[in-house]
Design a protein around this motif. Structure first.
Motif, PDB file in Angstrom:
ATOM      1  N   ARG A  20     -36.489  -3.543   4.990  1.00  0.00           N
ATOM      2  CA  ARG A  20     -35.433  -2.609   5.412  1.00  0.00           C
ATOM      3  C   ARG A  20     -34.738  -1.970   4.212  1.00  0.00           C
ATOM      4  NH1 ARG A  20     -30.080  -4.067   8.942  1.00  0.00           N
ATOM      5  NH2 ARG A  20     -29.272  -1.952   8.982  1.00  0.00           N
ATOM      6  N   GLN A  21     -34.480  -2.765   3.178  1.00  0.00           N
ATOM      7  CA  GLN A  21     -33.826  -2.230   1.986  1.00  0.00           C
ATOM      8  C   GLN A  21     -34.713  -1.214   1.276  1.00  0.00           C
ATOM      9  OE1 GLN A  21     -33.943  -5.499   2.703  1.00  0.00           O
ATOM     10  NE2 GLN A  21     -31.799  -6.046   3.006  1.00  0.00           N
ATOM     11  N   LEU A  22     -36.010  -1.489   1.209  1.00  0.00           N
ATOM     12  CA  LEU A  22     -36.923  -0.537   0.585  1.00  0.00           C
ATOM     13  C   LEU A  22     -36.927   0.792   1.329  1.00  0.00           C
ATOM     14  CD1 LEU A  22     -39.995  -2.776  -0.267  1.00  0.00           C
ATOM     15  CD2 LEU A  22     -38.594  -1.516  -1.896  1.00  0.00           C
ATOM     16  N   GLN A  24     -34.527   1.983   3.339  1.00  0.00           N
ATOM     17  CA  GLN A  24     -33.225   2.638   3.224  1.00  0.00           C
ATOM     18  C   GLN A  24     -33.038   3.284   1.856  1.00  0.00           C
ATOM     19  OE1 GLN A  24     -30.511  -0.541   4.170  1.00  0.00           O
ATOM     20  NE2 GLN A  24     -30.275   0.166   6.281  1.00  0.00           N
ATOM     21  N   TRP A  25     -33.304   2.545   0.795  1.00  0.00           N
ATOM     22  CA  TRP A  25     -33.107   3.086  -0.548  1.00  0.00           C
ATOM     23  C   TRP A  25     -34.116   4.184  -0.861  1.00  0.00           C
ATOM     24  CZ3 TRP A  25     -28.974   2.741  -3.408  1.00  0.00           C
ATOM     25  CH2 TRP A  25     -28.084   1.697  -3.167  1.00  0.00           C
ATOM     26  N   GLY A  26     -35.344   4.020  -0.403  1.00  0.00           N
ATOM     27  CA  GLY A  26     -36.339   5.076  -0.614  1.00  0.00           C
ATOM     28  C   GLY A  26     -35.946   6.362   0.087  1.00  0.00           C
ATOM     29  N   SER A  28     -32.897   7.299   0.959  1.00  0.00           N
ATOM     30  CA  SER A  28     -31.713   7.900   0.338  1.00  0.00           C
ATOM     31  C   SER A  28     -32.053   8.542  -1.004  1.00  0.00           C
ATOM     32  CB  SER A  28     -30.608   6.862   0.173  1.00  0.00           C
ATOM     33  OG  SER A  28     -30.992   5.852  -0.715  1.00  0.00           O
ATOM     34  N   MET A  29     -32.985   7.961  -1.748  1.00  0.00           N
ATOM     35  CA  MET A  29     -33.367   8.565  -3.029  1.00  0.00           C
ATOM     36  C   MET A  29     -34.141   9.860  -2.821  1.00  0.00           C
ATOM     37  SD  MET A  29     -34.063   5.584  -5.737  1.00  0.00           S
ATOM     38  CE  MET A  29     -33.999   6.798  -7.012  1.00  0.00           C
ATOM     39  N   THR A  32     -31.620  12.463  -1.808  1.00  0.00           N
ATOM     40  CA  THR A  32     -30.841  12.917  -2.953  1.00  0.00           C
ATOM     41  C   THR A  32     -31.648  13.893  -3.799  1.00  0.00           C
ATOM     42  OG1 THR A  32     -29.624  10.843  -3.010  1.00  0.00           O
ATOM     43  CG2 THR A  32     -29.617  12.157  -5.026  1.00  0.00           C
ATOM     44  N   CYS A  67     -35.590  11.361  -8.762  1.00  0.00           N
ATOM     45  CA  CYS A  67     -35.381  10.730  -7.455  1.00  0.00           C
ATOM     46  C   CYS A  67     -36.571  10.905  -6.509  1.00  0.00           C
ATOM     47  CB  CYS A  67     -34.133  11.303  -6.800  1.00  0.00           C
ATOM     48  SG  CYS A  67     -32.615  10.726  -7.562  1.00  0.00           S
ATOM     49  N   GLY A  71     -38.325   7.629  -5.176  1.00  0.00           N
ATOM     50  CA  GLY A  71     -38.011   7.414  -3.763  1.00  0.00           C
ATOM     51  C   GLY A  71     -39.256   7.374  -2.903  1.00  0.00           C
ATOM     52  N   LEU A  74     -40.811   3.984  -3.320  1.00  0.00           N
ATOM     53  CA  LEU A  74     -40.120   2.967  -2.529  1.00  0.00           C
ATOM     54  C   LEU A  74     -40.437   3.111  -1.047  1.00  0.00           C
ATOM     55  CD1 LEU A  74     -36.569   2.837  -4.152  1.00  0.00           C
ATOM     56  CD2 LEU A  74     -38.433   1.209  -4.404  1.00  0.00           C
TER      57      LEU A  74
END
Length: 90
Positions: A20-22, A24-26, A28-29, A32, A67, A71, A74
């Motif tokens: 889930r973190q991968l 979410q962060w992917g 968002s990156m 961005t 990014c 991203g 990720l």
């Protein structure tokens, strides 16, 4: 029988494997980076063969070029882990 601490448990749980973190962060990156690229083209003076036209445009170009590839990496890793977890749960 003593209970095992989750820190010392060598088997990761399905909910704690970082998928889930991968994702979410992917996401968002990538978002961005795409936002920085859109701002570069529309608001910050655009770009030419030699680069951006303004200092803020150069900053947006650098952010976009950092990014978006990271991203996407990720997101790809998160998607692969999600598909693997989905396959193993069947």
């Amino acid at each position: 029988m003593p209970s095992r601490s989750p820190i010392h448990d060598p088997r990761p749980t399905k909910s704690g494997d970082g998928t889930r973190q991968l994702l979410q962060w992917g996401g968002s990156m990538v978002g961005t980076g795409v936002l920085a690229a859109l701002l570069l083209v529309t608001v910050l003076g655009g770009y030419s063969r030699t680069g951006a036209s303004t200092n803020a445009g150069w900053f947006a170009l650098i952010v976009a070029l950092m990014c978006i590839p990271f991203g996407l990496m990720l997101l790809t890793l998160g998607a692969a882990k999600w598909f693997r977890n989905r396959r193993e749960s069947r």
